[in-house]
Design a protein around this motif. Structure first.
Motif, PDB file in Angstrom:
ATOM      1  N   LEU A   1      -8.235   3.027 -19.991  1.00 55.84           N
ATOM      2  CA  LEU A   1      -6.762   2.280 -19.643  1.00 55.84           C
ATOM      3  C   LEU A   1      -6.839   2.231 -17.851  1.00 55.84           C
ATOM      4  O   LEU A   1      -6.818   3.244 -17.401  1.00 55.84           O
ATOM      5  N   ILE A   2      -6.074   0.970 -17.917  1.00 56.18           N
ATOM      6  CA  ILE A   2      -5.734   0.768 -16.158  1.00 56.18           C
ATOM      7  C   ILE A   2      -4.059   0.939 -16.466  1.00 56.18           C
ATOM      8  O   ILE A   2      -3.811   0.036 -17.454  1.00 56.18           O
ATOM      9  N   SER A   3      -3.485   0.605 -15.607  1.00 60.20           N
ATOM     10  CA  SER A   3      -1.673   0.423 -15.401  1.00 60.20           C
ATOM     11  C   SER A   3      -1.627  -0.818 -14.035  1.00 60.20           C
ATOM     12  O   SER A   3      -1.547  -0.860 -12.929  1.00 60.20           O
ATOM     13  N   PRO A   4      -2.416  -1.694 -13.859  1.00 59.65           N
ATOM     14  CA  PRO A   4      -2.010  -3.223 -13.363  1.00 59.65           C
ATOM     15  C   PRO A   4      -0.356  -3.547 -13.037  1.00 59.65           C
ATOM     16  O   PRO A   4      -0.044  -2.979 -13.760  1.00 59.65           O
ATOM     17  N   VAL A   5      -0.209  -4.245 -11.922  1.00 64.41           N
ATOM     18  CA  VAL A   5       1.322  -4.809 -11.431  1.00 64.41           C
ATOM     19  C   VAL A   5       1.278  -5.802 -11.722  1.00 64.41           C
ATOM     20  O   VAL A   5       0.518  -6.698 -11.503  1.00 64.41           O
ATOM     21  N   LEU A   6       2.537  -6.447 -12.359  1.00 66.54           N
ATOM     22  CA  LEU A   6       2.539  -7.613 -13.141  1.00 66.54           C
ATOM     23  C   LEU A   6       3.333  -7.893 -12.537  1.00 66.54           C
ATOM     24  O   LEU A   6       3.483  -9.604 -12.256  1.00 66.54           O
ATOM     25  N   ASP A   7       3.900  -7.596 -11.385  1.00 70.19           N
ATOM     26  CA  ASP A   7       4.587  -7.925 -10.431  1.00 70.19           C
ATOM     27  C   ASP A   7       5.975  -6.879  -9.268  1.00 70.19           C
ATOM     28  O   ASP A   7       5.147  -5.983  -9.478  1.00 70.19           O
ATOM     29  N   VAL A   8       5.500  -7.751  -7.721  1.00 70.55           N
ATOM     30  CA  VAL A   8       5.791  -7.485  -7.168  1.00 70.55           C
ATOM     31  C   VAL A   8       6.913  -8.014  -5.933  1.00 70.55           C
ATOM     32  O   VAL A   8       6.931  -8.853  -6.421  1.00 70.55           O
ATOM     33  N   GLN A   9       8.548  -7.397  -6.102  1.00 70.97           N
ATOM     34  CA  GLN A   9       9.231  -7.731  -5.093  1.00 70.97           C
ATOM     35  C   GLN A   9       9.506  -6.643  -3.948  1.00 70.97           C
ATOM     36  O   GLN A   9       9.700  -5.605  -3.869  1.00 70.97           O
ATOM     37  N   VAL A  10       9.369  -7.150  -3.248  1.00 68.18           N
ATOM     38  CA  VAL A  10       9.890  -6.880  -1.521  1.00 68.18           C
ATOM     39  C   VAL A  10      10.725  -7.351  -0.456  1.00 68.18           C
ATOM     40  O   VAL A  10      10.430  -8.530  -0.929  1.00 68.18           O
ATOM     41  N   LYS A  11      11.501  -6.252  -0.201  1.00 66.76           N
ATOM     42  CA  LYS A  11      13.367  -7.305   0.820  1.00 66.76           C
ATOM     43  C   LYS A  11      12.725  -6.300   1.652  1.00 66.76           C
ATOM     44  O   LYS A  11      13.232  -4.667   1.799  1.00 66.76           O
ATOM     45  N   TYR A  12      12.200  -7.130   3.040  1.00 64.08           N
ATOM     46  CA  TYR A  12      11.970  -6.313   4.482  1.00 64.08           C
ATOM     47  C   TYR A  12      13.783  -6.533   5.413  1.00 64.08           C
ATOM     48  O   TYR A  12      13.933  -7.483   5.443  1.00 64.08           O
ATOM     49  N   LYS A  13      14.092  -5.618   6.284  1.00 60.79           N
ATOM     50  CA  LYS A  13      14.926  -5.197   5.890  1.00 60.79           C
ATOM     51  C   LYS A  13      15.107  -4.981   8.122  1.00 60.79           C
ATOM     52  O   LYS A  13      15.559  -5.448   8.901  1.00 60.79           O
ATOM     53  N   GLN A  14      14.081  -4.307   8.551  1.00 60.69           N
ATOM     54  CA  GLN A  14      14.017  -3.591   9.914  1.00 60.69           C
ATOM     55  C   GLN A  14      12.586  -3.539  10.124  1.00 60.69           C
ATOM     56  O   GLN A  14      11.481  -3.530   8.895  1.00 60.69           O
ATOM     57  N   SER A  15      11.926  -3.788  10.893  1.00 62.05           N
ATOM     58  CA  SER A  15      11.182  -3.611  11.655  1.00 62.05           C
ATOM     59  C   SER A  15      10.014  -2.069  12.013  1.00 62.05           C
ATOM     60  O   SER A  15      11.194  -1.215  11.530  1.00 62.05           O
TER      61      SER A  15
ATOM     62  N   VAL B   1       1.285  -1.197  -0.007  1.00 60.33           N
ATOM     63  CA  VAL B   1       0.559   0.496   0.214  1.00 60.33           C
ATOM     64  C   VAL B   1       0.824   1.229  -0.174  1.00 60.33           C
ATOM     65  O   VAL B   1       1.303   2.114  -0.785  1.00 60.33           O
ATOM     66  N   TRP B   2       1.866   1.579   0.573  1.00 59.11           N
ATOM     67  CA  TRP B   2       2.354   2.262   1.105  1.00 59.11           C
ATOM     68  C   TRP B   2       3.430   2.846  -0.637  1.00 59.11           C
ATOM     69  O   TRP B   2       3.825   3.857  -1.165  1.00 59.11           O
ATOM     70  N   PHE B   3       3.723   1.168  -1.257  1.00 60.22           N
ATOM     71  CA  PHE B   3       4.092   1.431  -2.420  1.00 60.22           C
ATOM     72  C   PHE B   3       3.799   2.723  -3.747  1.00 60.22           C
ATOM     73  O   PHE B   3       4.034   3.276  -4.117  1.00 60.22           O
ATOM     74  N   GLU B   4       2.112   1.825  -3.754  1.00 57.52           N
ATOM     75  CA  GLU B   4       0.879   2.832  -4.327  1.00 57.52           C
ATOM     76  C   GLU B   4       1.080   4.178  -4.080  1.00 57.52           C
ATOM     77  O   GLU B   4       1.024   4.911  -4.973  1.00 57.52           O
ATOM     78  N   VAL B   5       0.947   4.380  -2.820  1.00 57.17           N
ATOM     79  CA  VAL B   5       0.959   5.803  -2.234  1.00 57.17           C
ATOM     80  C   VAL B   5       2.452   6.566  -2.642  1.00 57.17           C
ATOM     81  O   VAL B   5       2.002   7.927  -3.363  1.00 57.17           O
ATOM     82  N   GLY B   6       3.834   5.943  -2.541  1.00 59.40           N
ATOM     83  CA  GLY B   6       5.050   6.507  -3.603  1.00 59.40           C
ATOM     84  C   GLY B   6       4.108   6.793  -4.964  1.00 59.40           C
ATOM     85  O   GLY B   6       5.470   7.847  -5.822  1.00 59.40           O
ATOM     86  N   ARG B   7       4.170   5.458  -5.426  1.00 58.56           N
ATOM     87  CA  ARG B   7       3.542   6.014  -6.963  1.00 58.56           C
ATOM     88  C   ARG B   7       3.092   7.125  -8.063  1.00 58.56           C
ATOM     89  O   ARG B   7       3.543   7.486  -8.492  1.00 58.56           O
TER      90      ARG B   7
END
Length: 139
Positions: A53-67, A28-34
């Motif tokens: 027209l719409i812009s779907p997400v095809l792929d998501v990658q997330v790396k969690y480093k800290q809480s 959700v935060w990524f979407e807010v940033g985008r």
């Protein structure tokens, strides 16, 4: 490189029983940033959707480093990682108040006509948007 920053105050509802931000909320935060990135570039999703027209997400990658916990605030940094007429890959960093990185990620998007699965070229439908993204992705 052109990077936008969007501050987000962690809401209690975004946390789990341990008081840590639930992992899916980073998306959700990524979407807010985008959407903030797109707005600051001079465009918006709503005008695109109004034209079918719409812009779907095809792929998501997330790396969690800290809480991240409530009631912290974070900054979501967003930029274009890769751009072509058919596909945009946005990159993100979620930065904690102490300056450390909580998470990084990328989302891949195309533009399609509603009801279709075939990507359309951004340069044909939105030449100004295409030109701006070329400029921003080269910086």
């Amino acid at each position: 490189m052109y990077i936008t920053e969007k501050k987000i105050d962690v809401r209690y509802a975004e946390t789990d029983k341990m008081g840590v931000v639930y992992h899916a909320n980073y998306l959700v935060w990524f979407e807010v940033g985008r959407t903030d990135f797109i707005k600051k570039a001079g465009f918006n999703y709503q005008s695109m959707e109004d034209e079918g027209l719409i812009s779907p997400v095809l792929d998501v990658q997330v790396k969690y480093k800290q809480s991240v916990t409530y009631p912290e605030s974070v900054i979501v940094k967003t930029w274009i990682d890769q751009y072509s007429k058919l596909k945009t890959i946005y990159a993100y960093e979620v930065i904690k108040e102490d300056g450390s990185i909580a998470a990084t990620g990328k989302t891949t998007h195309v533009i399609i006509k509603k009801g279709s699965e075939k990507p359309v070229r951004l340069d044909r439908y939105y030449p100004e948007w295409h030109a701006k993204y070329l400029e921003l992705s080269e910086k």
